[in-house]
Design an enzyme around this catalytic site. Structure first.
Site, short mmCIF file in Angstrom:
data_model
loop_
_atom_site.label_atom_id
_atom_site.label_comp_id
_atom_site.label_asym_id
_atom_site.label_seq_id
_atom_site.Cartn_x
_atom_site.Cartn_y
_atom_site.Cartn_z
N ARG A 90 0.81 -1.35 0.10
CA ARG A 90 0.04 -0.15 -0.04
C ARG A 90 0.85 1.28 0.16
NH1 ARG A 90 -2.41 2.97 4.67
NH2 ARG A 90 -4.05 4.19 3.74
N HIS B 255 -2.44 10.81 0.48
CA HIS B 255 -2.06 10.62 1.93
C HIS B 255 -1.20 12.05 2.32
CE1 HIS B 255 -0.73 7.47 4.76
NE2 HIS B 255 -0.31 8.43 5.61
N GLU C 260 -7.22 8.65 5.66
CA GLU C 260 -7.74 9.16 6.93
C GLU C 260 -7.98 10.88 6.69
OE1 GLU C 260 -4.77 8.89 9.94
OE2 GLU C 260 -4.76 6.84 10.12
N TYR D 290 -5.08 2.12 15.67
CA TYR D 290 -4.22 2.03 16.48
C TYR D 290 -4.71 2.01 17.81
CZ TYR D 290 -1.27 3.41 12.61
OH TYR D 290 -0.82 3.32 11.47
N GLU E 35 -4.28 -0.05 7.79
CA GLU E 35 -2.84 0.53 8.54
C GLU E 35 -3.30 -0.39 10.28
OE1 GLU E 35 -1.56 4.35 9.31
OE2 GLU E 35 -1.96 4.85 7.12
C1 PNW Z 1 -1.69 7.87 11.01
N1 PNW Z 1 -3.41 11.41 15.63
O1 PNW Z 1 -1.48 9.06 11.23
C2 PNW Z 1 -1.32 7.62 9.44
O2 PNW Z 1 -2.05 7.15 8.07
C3 PNW Z 1 0.29 7.34 8.93
O3 PNW Z 1 0.82 8.22 8.04
C4 PNW Z 1 0.90 7.34 10.45
O4 PNW Z 1 2.51 7.32 10.38
C5 PNW Z 1 0.55 6.30 11.34
O5 PNW Z 1 -1.00 6.85 11.43
C6 PNW Z 1 1.17 6.46 12.65
O6 PNW Z 1 1.11 7.66 13.42
C7 PNW Z 1 -1.83 9.50 12.32
O7 PNW Z 1 -2.60 12.37 16.22
C8 PNW Z 1 -1.18 10.34 12.99
O8 PNW Z 1 -4.29 11.14 15.91
C9 PNW Z 1 -1.52 11.13 14.05
C10 PNW Z 1 -2.50 10.70 14.52
C11 PNW Z 1 -3.65 10.04 13.90
C12 PNW Z 1 -3.20 9.01 12.91
#
Ligand code: PNW
Length: 480
Positions: free
Chosen positions: A78, A121, A166, A306, A385
């Site tokens: 991806r 992205h 996102e 996450y 992810e």
């Molecule tokens: C996602 N937050 O990012 C992205 O899709 C990726 O590019 C990134 O590297 C990965 O998660 C890990 O962080 C986020 O602050 C970054 O809530 C920050 C947030 C959420 C998602």
């Protein structure tokens, strides 16, 4: 009791990365600055003053990187396309910039790896931000021009198309909190930006279908969201229940309702009353026909996961270190909350956390997947992810990262739990293929299953990568 748990046949296994986070070569072949090139240069915006200027130098090392993917048994990769390479300054098409993605696609197909392409992205051409960025409706139409240029070039060879990654981050971290590029903290601007991002998505889906893009033709289109599970920190406290409802609205339902129900939720309009960005009513930026475009069926839904969220309403009497740091600040430089009107904090629940200070709660992933099916009748889901910033121990040319492996294993079990409850999950991509530019945290935060030495650009698969390669071959979780 330990039992082997198998994944469905044809379950798609992959790893993910994104253009600005790995490519470097920011001036090569006619590329112009994106909002992240600009943002990185704002003092204090990114930890350590890091930029994506070089990153993993993937732009120059792409063939070797694809060879590494093959060695790790990945069935799919991806990646995202950099808009300012394809349409410098948001203008006409630049064949030299497109060519990189054409070569990447060929290299992947040659290696037997399915290209999983994301159009956006987060690297908006700075020139378009200078004209207002995502709070301007015109940006959605410029996105369509760009997306169609990519489709003209790769539509024959790429089967899986994702419009946005996102959009919550693009909209609310970019325009409400200001913790991400373009760094604007303008209250409910995030809601307007979200609508224009969705409009861009809908415009492309419509054109994709007109061009014959259907599952019958082997072509699929979808969007990747990062929906969360919003639970009240204290279910007995009414203000926390209300906080969870608001969080759910500004994080999940602002996207899920228009995409899957063709409308915006009433409570969202109430929550934004009197504070809309440069307008007084939703009708000023949600125009006739928009919701029809946005709610056109897609072939899959991408889910990035996450952690869950447990907001507690303020005032909440607690020491600062009992709050989850990165959940409130969203950036090393303190910014506004990404939730318009805010009024809540994220206290620790006592669960273990990753090195990013995100609490680990795999069961929340299962509940989220079940909700997406039950409440939204979601199309087949791909986890696009999932991964962790974990402790890497470098030792004699090896990288031990047991925390990351455990995190992945727990979330794969949670995915199997959802499959057992009847949710159609068709694939899983680990974030990330390799350590990279982790947005406002720069290179300090490592999410890769492959270690990158930024001085030498040497890649070293971590223990988790070896473990993952094994899971892929066996299509099951090894017996504990
Ligand atoms: C996602 N937050 O990012 C992205 O899709 C990726 O590019 C990134 O590297 C990965 O998660 C890990 O962080 C986020 O602050 C970054 O809530 C920050 C947030 C959420 C998602």
């Amino acid at each position: 009791m330990t039992t082997t748990r198998h994944f469905p046949t044809d379950f798609l296994w992959g790893a993910a990365a994104a253009s600005y986070q790995i490519e470097g070569a920011v001036e090569a072949d006619g590329r112009t600055p994106s909002i992240w090139d600009t943002f990185c240069r704002e003092p204090g915006a990114v930890l350590g003053g890091d930029t994506g200027d070089v990153a993993c130098d993937h732009y120059h090392r792409m063939p070797q990187d694809v060879a590494m993917m093959k060695e790790l048994n990945l069935a799919s990769y991806r990646f995202s396309v950099a808009w300012p390479r394809v349409c410098p300054d948001g203008g006409p098409v630049n064949p030299a910039g497109l060519n990189f993605y054409s070569r990447l696609t060929d290299e992947l197909l040659e290696a037997g790896i399915k290209p999983w392409l994301t159009l956006y992205h987060w690297d908006l051409p700075q020139a378009l931000e200078d004209r207002g960025g995502w709070t301007e409706r015109d940006t959605a139409y410029r996105f369509l021009d760009y997306a169609l240029a990519v489709h003209d070039a790769l539509g024959d060879r790429v089967d899986a198309w994702t419009t946005h990654n996102e959009p919550w981050c693009s909209a609310f971290l970019g325009y409400t909190s200001g913790g991400h590029a373009p760094g604007r903290s303008e209250g409910v601007a995030g809601v307007v930006a979200a609508h224009h991002l969705l409009l861009g998505h809908g415009l492309f889906v419509d054109e994709f279908r007109r061009r014959g893009g259907t599952p019958e033709q082997g072509k699929a289109v979808g969007i990747t969201l990062n929906p969360t599970v919003a639970d009240p920190f204290d279910p007995a406290r009414e203000a926390d229940v209300e906080a969870a409802r608001r969080l759910d609205g500004f994080h999940n339902r602002v996207f899920l309702e228009p995409l899957f129900h063709g409308k915006y939720a009433d409570d969202l309009s109430r929550d934004t009353e009197g504070m809309l960005f440069q307008c007084r009513q939703w009708e000023e930026f949600v125009l006739d026909g928009d919701l029809e475009l946005i709610s056109a069926p897609t072939d899959f839904l991408g889910v990035n996961f996450y952690h869950g969220d447990l907001p507690a309403a303020v005032p909440f009497d607690v020491e600062p270190d009992e709050l989850l740091g990165s959940r409130i600040e969203h950036s090393p430089r303190h910014r506004e909350s990404p939730y318009p009107g805010d009024g809540f904090v994220f206290p620790r629940t006592g669960r273990p956390t990753t090195d990013r200070d995100w609490e680990i709660d795999p069961a929340a992933l299962t509940r989220l997947l079940v909700r997406l099916r039950e409440e939204y009748d979601a199309p087949p889901i791909y986890i696009t992810e999932n991964g962790a910033m974990a402790h890497d121990v470098l030792e004699d040319g090896a990288v031990h990262d047991v925390g990351r492996q455990q995190f992945l294993e727990q979330h794969l079990h949670a995915t199997l739990d959802a499959l057992e409850q009847g949710v159609q999950v068709d694939g899983y991509f680990v974030w990330s293929l390799m350590d990279n530019f982790e947005w406002s945290y720069g290179y300090a935060h490592r999410f890769g299953i492959v270690h990158v030495d930024y001085d030498t650009q040497v890649r070293t698969p971590k223990d988790s990568a070896r473990w993952y390669a094994d899971v892929i071959t066996q299509n099951r979780l090894p017996v504990a």
